[in-house]
Design a protein around this motif. Structure first.
Motif, PDB file in Angstrom:
ATOM      1  N   GLY A 187     -55.635 -12.275  91.150  1.00  0.00           N
ATOM      2  CA  GLY A 187     -56.168 -12.307  92.508  1.00  0.00           C
ATOM      3  C   GLY A 187     -56.732 -10.986  92.988  1.00  0.00           C
ATOM      4  O   GLY A 187     -56.891 -10.791  94.183  1.00  0.00           O
ATOM      5  N   LEU A 199     -64.584 -11.788  86.111  1.00  0.00           N
ATOM      6  CA  LEU A 199     -63.313 -12.329  85.647  1.00  0.00           C
ATOM      7  C   LEU A 199     -62.195 -11.703  86.471  1.00  0.00           C
ATOM      8  O   LEU A 199     -62.127 -10.481  86.604  1.00  0.00           O
ATOM      9  N   TYR A 226     -64.950 -15.943  89.115  1.00  0.00           N
ATOM     10  CA  TYR A 226     -65.312 -16.184  90.502  1.00  0.00           C
ATOM     11  C   TYR A 226     -66.638 -15.507  90.834  1.00  0.00           C
ATOM     12  O   TYR A 226     -67.022 -14.522  90.214  1.00  0.00           O
ATOM     13  N   SER A 270     -66.997 -21.767  94.501  1.00  0.00           N
ATOM     14  CA  SER A 270     -67.738 -22.316  93.374  1.00  0.00           C
ATOM     15  C   SER A 270     -67.984 -23.801  93.575  1.00  0.00           C
ATOM     16  O   SER A 270     -67.227 -24.491  94.235  1.00  0.00           O
ATOM     17  N   GLU A 281     -70.700 -12.209  89.290  1.00  0.00           N
ATOM     18  CA  GLU A 281     -69.557 -12.963  88.798  1.00  0.00           C
ATOM     19  C   GLU A 281     -68.595 -12.009  88.121  1.00  0.00           C
ATOM     20  O   GLU A 281     -68.994 -11.038  87.496  1.00  0.00           O
ATOM     21  N   CYS A 331     -65.341 -26.846  92.474  1.00  0.00           N
ATOM     22  CA  CYS A 331     -64.203 -27.368  93.223  1.00  0.00           C
ATOM     23  C   CYS A 331     -64.598 -28.566  94.072  1.00  0.00           C
ATOM     24  O   CYS A 331     -63.760 -29.196  94.700  1.00  0.00           O
ATOM     25  N   ARG A 371     -65.400 -13.411  98.256  1.00  0.00           N
ATOM     26  CA  ARG A 371     -65.423 -14.392  97.184  1.00  0.00           C
ATOM     27  C   ARG A 371     -66.150 -15.648  97.652  1.00  0.00           C
ATOM     28  O   ARG A 371     -65.835 -16.212  98.700  1.00  0.00           O
ATOM     29  N   MET A 421     -60.755 -19.675  81.969  1.00  0.00           N
ATOM     30  CA  MET A 421     -60.604 -18.326  82.547  1.00  0.00           C
ATOM     31  C   MET A 421     -61.118 -18.332  83.980  1.00  0.00           C
ATOM     32  O   MET A 421     -62.105 -18.991  84.275  1.00  0.00           O
ATOM     33  N   PRO A 422     -60.445 -17.620  84.827  1.00  0.00           N
ATOM     34  CA  PRO A 422     -60.836 -17.601  86.250  1.00  0.00           C
ATOM     35  C   PRO A 422     -62.046 -16.714  86.511  1.00  0.00           C
ATOM     36  O   PRO A 422     -61.924 -15.507  86.673  1.00  0.00           O
TER      37      PRO A 422
END
Ligand SMILES: [Zn+2]
Length: 77
Positions: free
Chosen positions: A22, A18, A4, A40, A16, A43, A37, A1-2
């Motif tokens: 975008g 979900l 960020y 993380s 944080e 990456c 944003r 799950m995205p």
């Protein structure tokens, strides 16, 4: 799950969230919708070959150290 990480520029609250599609979530503290944003750490893990230079200086196979390359000096034991 995205998931960020965001930081609110108004109250500097980090949170944080979900995120789907975008969208930029609103700050849970002050409700501002212009949160920034954050990148993380996940990456940064890449499968690169940046260690080739270190391996080139070390002898592969055979005995010996960097001093004698024969395995017969005091450093080799
Ligand atoms: Zn805020």
């Amino acid at each position: 799950m995205p998931i960020y990480e965001y930081k609110c520029p108004q109250c500097t609250t980090e949170f944080e969230e979900l995120v789907f599609g975008g969208d930029t979530p609103a700050c849970p503290s002050c409700g501002a919708k212009n949160s920034e944003r954050l990148l993380s750490c996940a990456c940064l893990h890449r499968s690169s070959s940046s260690r080739v230079g270190q391996a080139a200086s070390a002898p592969s196979g055979g005995g010996g150290c960097a001093g004698c390359s024969g395995g017969s000096c005091s450093t080799c034991g």
